[in-house]
Design a protein around this motif. Structure first.
Motif, mmCIF file in Angstrom:
data_model
loop_
_atom_site.group_PDB
_atom_site.id
_atom_site.type_symbol
_atom_site.label_atom_id
_atom_site.label_comp_id
_atom_site.label_asym_id
_atom_site.label_seq_id
_atom_site.Cartn_x
_atom_site.Cartn_y
_atom_site.Cartn_z
ATOM 1 N N VAL A 14 0.079 -1.231 1.669
ATOM 2 C CA VAL A 14 -0.620 -0.405 2.659
ATOM 3 C C VAL A 14 -2.107 -0.654 2.476
ATOM 4 N N ALA A 15 -2.792 -1.006 3.551
ATOM 5 C CA ALA A 15 -4.240 -1.204 3.498
ATOM 6 C C ALA A 15 -4.919 0.159 3.477
ATOM 7 N N PHE A 16 -4.620 0.988 4.463
ATOM 8 C CA PHE A 16 -5.060 2.378 4.496
ATOM 9 C C PHE A 16 -4.461 3.065 5.700
ATOM 10 N N ASP A 17 -4.530 4.384 5.693
ATOM 11 C CA ASP A 17 -4.084 5.120 6.866
ATOM 12 C C ASP A 17 -5.100 6.197 7.192
ATOM 13 N N ALA A 24 -0.869 -2.047 7.271
ATOM 14 C CA ALA A 24 -0.297 -2.614 6.055
ATOM 15 C C ALA A 24 -0.140 -4.120 6.222
ATOM 16 N N GLU A 25 -0.228 -4.826 5.113
ATOM 17 C CA GLU A 25 0.045 -6.257 5.127
ATOM 18 C C GLU A 25 1.415 -6.496 4.511
ATOM 19 N N MET A 26 2.162 -7.408 5.108
ATOM 20 C CA MET A 26 3.485 -7.757 4.602
ATOM 21 C C MET A 26 3.562 -9.274 4.559
ATOM 22 N N VAL A 27 3.850 -9.815 3.373
ATOM 23 C CA VAL A 27 3.945 -11.259 3.184
ATOM 24 C C VAL A 27 5.316 -11.568 2.591
ATOM 25 N N TYR A 96 1.572 1.179 11.858
ATOM 26 C CA TYR A 96 2.611 2.197 12.054
ATOM 27 C C TYR A 96 1.972 3.413 12.697
ATOM 28 N N TYR A 97 2.643 3.937 13.717
ATOM 29 C CA TYR A 97 2.156 5.129 14.408
ATOM 30 C C TYR A 97 3.311 6.107 14.564
ATOM 31 N N ALA A 103 2.289 3.985 -0.570
ATOM 32 C CA ALA A 103 1.694 2.784 -1.144
ATOM 33 C C ALA A 103 2.729 1.810 -1.704
ATOM 34 N N ASP A 104 3.904 2.301 -2.072
ATOM 35 C CA ASP A 104 4.971 1.458 -2.605
ATOM 36 C C ASP A 104 5.933 0.962 -1.528
ATOM 37 N N GLY A 105 5.654 1.290 -0.274
ATOM 38 C CA GLY A 105 6.521 0.863 0.817
ATOM 39 C C GLY A 105 7.707 1.775 1.048
ATOM 40 N N GLU A 106 7.699 2.945 0.422
ATOM 41 C CA GLU A 106 8.789 3.898 0.603
ATOM 42 C C GLU A 106 8.477 4.821 1.789
ATOM 43 N N PRO A 107 9.513 5.239 2.539
ATOM 44 C CA PRO A 107 9.297 6.098 3.705
ATOM 45 C C PRO A 107 8.586 7.403 3.317
ATOM 46 N N LYS A 108 7.716 7.881 4.241
ATOM 47 C CA LYS A 108 7.055 9.163 4.033
ATOM 48 C C LYS A 108 6.843 9.852 5.365
#
Length: 113
Positions: A14-17, A24-27, A96-97, A103-108
């Motif tokens: 996650v870059a920021f919200d 977020a960046e995903m590679v 995401y909207y 930060a760990d990629g887990e749903p919130k």
């Protein structure tokens, strides 16, 4: 105002919200994938922009080819997986909207799976 230089290292970050959106960046490494047949964001839309590389997104069973410059909107509740089918890293920038992941990629929050 907020600013950040993205590094596009392997994995999800996650870059920021802000109040109503998240970047977020995903590679994904060659041959790798993110998500799966049951992956979805119940309360958030995902806008995926391919920065470099190639792959395929499978959204609700439909295959969408991905290459640099592709913009894909995965609407809330749509099951999806992103696969790297190329020989180089698949680098994507995702919005995401509303914010969907910690930060760990887990749903919130509202985007919780």
């Amino acid at each position: 105002m907020r600013s950040k230089t993205l590094k596009f290292g392997k994995g999800f970050r996650v870059a920021f919200d802000v109040r109503k959106a998240q970047a977020a960046e995903m590679v994904i490494a060659p041959g790798g994938s993110e998500g799966g047949p049951d992956n979805r964001h119940r309360g958030a839309d995902q806008w995926l922009f391919v920065v470099s590389g190639s792959g395929v997104a499978i959204v609700e069973g439909r295959r969408v080819p991905l290459k640099a410059g592709t913009l894909l909107v995965i609407e809330k509740c749509e099951r999806h997986e992103v696969r790297n089918t190329g020989r180089e890293l698949l680098q994507t920038l995702n919005f995401y909207y509303p914010p969907a992941l910690d930060a760990d990629g887990e749903p919130k929050g509202p985007g919780r799976g």
